[in-house]
Every structure is written in C-alpha cells, then in structure tokens.
Design a protein around this motif. Structure first.
Motif, PDB file in Angstrom:
ATOM      1  N   VAL A 113       0.873  -1.174   0.000  1.00 30.38           N
ATOM      2  CA  VAL A 113       0.000   0.000   0.000  1.00 30.38           C
ATOM      3  C   VAL A 113       0.910   1.223   0.000  1.00 30.38           C
ATOM      4  O   VAL A 113       1.723   1.400   0.914  1.00 30.38           O
ATOM      5  CB  VAL A 113      -0.921   0.031   1.252  1.00 30.38           C
ATOM      6  CG1 VAL A 113      -1.737   1.311   1.271  1.00 30.38           C
ATOM      7  CG2 VAL A 113      -1.814  -1.198   1.290  1.00 30.38           C
ATOM      8  N   GLY A 114       0.808   2.055  -1.024  1.00 21.70           N
ATOM      9  CA  GLY A 114       1.597   3.281  -1.106  1.00 21.70           C
ATOM     10  C   GLY A 114       0.677   4.482  -1.045  1.00 21.70           C
ATOM     11  O   GLY A 114      -0.429   4.468  -1.579  1.00 21.70           O
ATOM     12  N   ARG A 115       1.122   5.515  -0.369  1.00 22.99           N
ATOM     13  CA  ARG A 115       0.331   6.750  -0.235  1.00 22.99           C
ATOM     14  C   ARG A 115       1.023   7.882  -0.998  1.00 22.99           C
ATOM     15  O   ARG A 115       2.230   7.815  -1.260  1.00 22.99           O
ATOM     16  CB  ARG A 115       0.173   7.099   1.235  1.00 22.99           C
ATOM     17  CG  ARG A 115      -0.525   5.962   1.974  1.00 22.99           C
ATOM     18  CD  ARG A 115      -1.115   6.433   3.247  1.00 22.99           C
ATOM     19  NE  ARG A 115      -1.685   5.296   3.967  1.00 22.99           N
ATOM     20  CZ  ARG A 115      -2.959   5.185   4.241  1.00 22.99           C
ATOM     21  NH1 ARG A 115      -3.799   6.107   3.889  1.00 22.99           N
ATOM     22  NH2 ARG A 115      -3.394   4.142   4.912  1.00 22.99           N
ATOM     23  N   PRO A 116       0.261   8.916  -1.364  1.00 19.98           N
ATOM     24  CA  PRO A 116       0.836  10.009  -2.167  1.00 19.98           C
ATOM     25  C   PRO A 116       2.046  10.687  -1.529  1.00 19.98           C
ATOM     26  O   PRO A 116       2.911  11.194  -2.231  1.00 19.98           O
ATOM     27  CB  PRO A 116      -0.329  11.002  -2.313  1.00 19.98           C
ATOM     28  CG  PRO A 116      -1.555  10.170  -2.143  1.00 19.98           C
ATOM     29  CD  PRO A 116      -1.185   9.084  -1.182  1.00 19.98           C
ATOM     30  N   ARG A 168       8.463   2.737  -7.758  1.00 22.21           N
ATOM     31  CA  ARG A 168       8.216   1.339  -8.087  1.00 22.21           C
ATOM     32  C   ARG A 168       7.115   1.204  -9.152  1.00 22.21           C
ATOM     33  O   ARG A 168       6.192   2.015  -9.215  1.00 22.21           O
ATOM     34  CB  ARG A 168       7.816   0.548  -6.838  1.00 22.21           C
ATOM     35  CG  ARG A 168       8.833   0.592  -5.721  1.00 22.21           C
ATOM     36  CD  ARG A 168      10.170   0.038  -6.109  1.00 22.21           C
ATOM     37  NE  ARG A 168      10.017  -1.360  -6.456  1.00 22.21           N
ATOM     38  CZ  ARG A 168      10.828  -2.034  -7.229  1.00 22.21           C
ATOM     39  NH1 ARG A 168      11.869  -1.461  -7.753  1.00 22.21           N
ATOM     40  NH2 ARG A 168      10.612  -3.292  -7.486  1.00 22.21           N
ATOM     41  N   PRO A 169       7.215   0.158  -9.987  1.00 23.86           N
ATOM     42  CA  PRO A 169       6.208  -0.030 -11.048  1.00 23.86           C
ATOM     43  C   PRO A 169       4.777  -0.118 -10.502  1.00 23.86           C
ATOM     44  O   PRO A 169       3.862   0.433 -11.097  1.00 23.86           O
ATOM     45  CB  PRO A 169       6.622  -1.349 -11.700  1.00 23.86           C
ATOM     46  CG  PRO A 169       8.053  -1.538 -11.357  1.00 23.86           C
ATOM     47  CD  PRO A 169       8.269  -0.872 -10.041  1.00 23.86           C
ATOM     48  N   TRP A 170       4.575  -0.812  -9.390  1.00 19.74           N
ATOM     49  CA  TRP A 170       3.223  -0.958  -8.847  1.00 19.74           C
ATOM     50  C   TRP A 170       2.652   0.392  -8.424  1.00 19.74           C
ATOM     51  O   TRP A 170       1.462   0.646  -8.602  1.00 19.74           O
ATOM     52  CB  TRP A 170       3.180  -1.961  -7.687  1.00 19.74           C
ATOM     53  CG  TRP A 170       3.991  -1.613  -6.474  1.00 19.74           C
ATOM     54  CD1 TRP A 170       5.277  -1.993  -6.222  1.00 19.74           C
ATOM     55  CD2 TRP A 170       3.577  -0.828  -5.362  1.00 19.74           C
ATOM     56  NE1 TRP A 170       5.698  -1.497  -5.011  1.00 19.74           N
ATOM     57  CE2 TRP A 170       4.671  -0.770  -4.464  1.00 19.74           C
ATOM     58  CE3 TRP A 170       2.414  -0.154  -5.026  1.00 19.74           C
ATOM     59  CZ2 TRP A 170       4.625  -0.078  -3.263  1.00 19.74           C
ATOM     60  CZ3 TRP A 170       2.369   0.529  -3.828  1.00 19.74           C
ATOM     61  CH2 TRP A 170       3.457   0.568  -2.956  1.00 19.74           C
ATOM     62  N   TYR A 171       3.477   1.264  -7.886  1.00 16.50           N
ATOM     63  CA  TYR A 171       2.999   2.580  -7.444  1.00 16.50           C
ATOM     64  C   TYR A 171       2.717   3.479  -8.644  1.00 16.50           C
ATOM     65  O   TYR A 171       1.671   4.128  -8.717  1.00 16.50           O
ATOM     66  CB  TYR A 171       4.036   3.228  -6.528  1.00 16.50           C
ATOM     67  CG  TYR A 171       3.536   4.526  -5.923  1.00 16.50           C
ATOM     68  CD1 TYR A 171       2.908   4.532  -4.692  1.00 16.50           C
ATOM     69  CD2 TYR A 171       3.672   5.724  -6.598  1.00 16.50           C
ATOM     70  CE1 TYR A 171       2.431   5.703  -4.134  1.00 16.50           C
ATOM     71  CE2 TYR A 171       3.198   6.909  -6.060  1.00 16.50           C
ATOM     72  CZ  TYR A 171       2.581   6.891  -4.826  1.00 16.50           C
ATOM     73  OH  TYR A 171       2.101   8.059  -4.288  1.00 16.50           O
ATOM     74  N   SER A 175      -0.986   4.897  -9.559  1.00 16.01           N
ATOM     75  CA  SER A 175      -1.296   6.326  -9.468  1.00 16.01           C
ATOM     76  C   SER A 175      -1.597   6.941 -10.834  1.00 16.01           C
ATOM     77  O   SER A 175      -2.079   8.062 -10.914  1.00 16.01           O
ATOM     78  CB  SER A 175      -0.137   7.071  -8.807  1.00 16.01           C
ATOM     79  OG  SER A 175       1.028   6.956  -9.585  1.00 16.01           O
ATOM     80  N   ALA A 176      -1.356   6.197 -11.917  1.00 14.36           N
ATOM     81  CA  ALA A 176      -1.565   6.720 -13.265  1.00 14.36           C
ATOM     82  C   ALA A 176      -3.032   6.739 -13.684  1.00 14.36           C
ATOM     83  O   ALA A 176      -3.423   7.499 -14.551  1.00 14.36           O
ATOM     84  CB  ALA A 176      -0.760   5.909 -14.275  1.00 14.36           C
TER      85      ALA A 176
END
Length: 187
Positions: A113-116, A168-171, A175-176
């Motif tokens: 889980v990544g946040r802005p 990272r690719p997943w982030y 986010s795209a």
C-alpha cells in the motif's frame, strides 16, 4: 538323360532362382517401404501428441494463472475499498484486515500500500508467518515487524530503508489511472 531334358531342367532351375530372387527383392523393398511409412506415421503421431500435450499444459497453466489473478484482484479490490471508505484508517486496523485477506487467499504473497506522500505499508508472507514494513517516507525510519501465522507480534525494529514506493512499477501504474491497475510481473 537327353540334352533337351537337361536344358529344360537348367532353365527351370534358373527360372526358380529368378522367381526366388525376385520374391526376396520384393519382400526387402516392401519391408523398406513399410519401415519408412511407419517412421513417417510415427513422427506425425508423435508431433500430434506433443502438440496436444502442449495445448493441454497451456490451457491448464492459463486456468491456474487466471485463478491466481482473480485472488489477487479480490485482495487488491478489498484493500482499496477499505482505504477509500476510511482514508485515515489506523495502521493496526489496516494491518489486521490485510492479514485476514492474505489468510483467505493463500496464493497471494504480499500486499503493498503506497500513499501520495511516499509513506507505505507492506505485508508479506514469510515462511510460517508474516513480515511487515511500515515506512514513513524516503529517508525516514521504517518499522520492521515480524508476526507469527496467527498475526501475533514477535518482534519490531526500526531502521532507515532507502525505499521510495513512488519509484516502483506498482505505485506508478496505480497512481496513473483510476481503479485497479495491473503491472507486468516484476518479482
């Protein structure tokens, strides 16, 4: 014995040898043709069998990959929905629900889980338990926790980890665009 009878017998023997020789040659030719034809047929059957086997294995693999992808989608969608419903969710509550999702879907190895702001949370299977990383952002201290199989905390350390999920690719993929985004496999 007269010379005419003797001549007839020699002709008869010669004809017999010729017929026998022709039969031997004919049998040899027939055996060679049969061997070549059988070899060609066996090769074609072998190629067909290999093609059928590869097709079966391919179908089976595609089915398994689809099941794993479906399990991953369920975990991602559930985690995303929970975070969208409660953007300020406490880390311990989020960790508990992620643990439950991983227990329900044993084919999923980890959830990121990544946040802005660059903070992140990673829950990863580790043998019989789980590893958790809770990062405040690049250059900040990261909390590393070990849990057992029932998600009981075994230990916790802090260290600075040079990890920025925003690279990272997943982030980047997530986010795209809106909704669930899928990256190519990279692990």
């Amino acid at each position: 014995m007269s010379p005419a009878v003797s001549r007839l017998r020699r002709l008869s023997r010669s004809r017999g040898f010729l017929i026998a020789a022709a039969m031997v040659v004919g049998i040899l030719v027939l055996q060679m043709v049969t061997t070549v034809a059988a070899g060609i047929a066996a090769t074609r059957l072998s190629e067909d069998a290999a093609r059928d086997t590869f097709s079966y294995v391919g179908d089976l693999t595609a089915e398994r990959v689809a099941r794993y992808a479906e399990a991953a989608r369920d975990v991602v969608d559930g985690t995303t929905a929970q975070i969208q419903r409660t953007p300020e969710i406490e880390t311990t509550e989020l960790l508990g629900s992620i643990y439950q999702r991983l227990v329900r879907e044993p084919s999923v190895r980890a959830i990121y889980v990544g946040r802005p702001d660059g903070s992140y949370l990673v829950v990863r299977r580790d043998g019989s338990g789980f590893d958790v990383q809770i990062g405040a952002g690049p250059g900040e201290a990261t909390v590393l926790r070990d849990y057992d199989a029932r998600f009981k905390l075994l230990g916790e350390t802090e260290q600075v980890v040079d990890y920025d999920p925003r690279e990272r690719p997943w982030y980047l993929q997530g986010s795209a665009g809106g909704g669930t985004q899928w990256t190519d496999p990279y692990v």
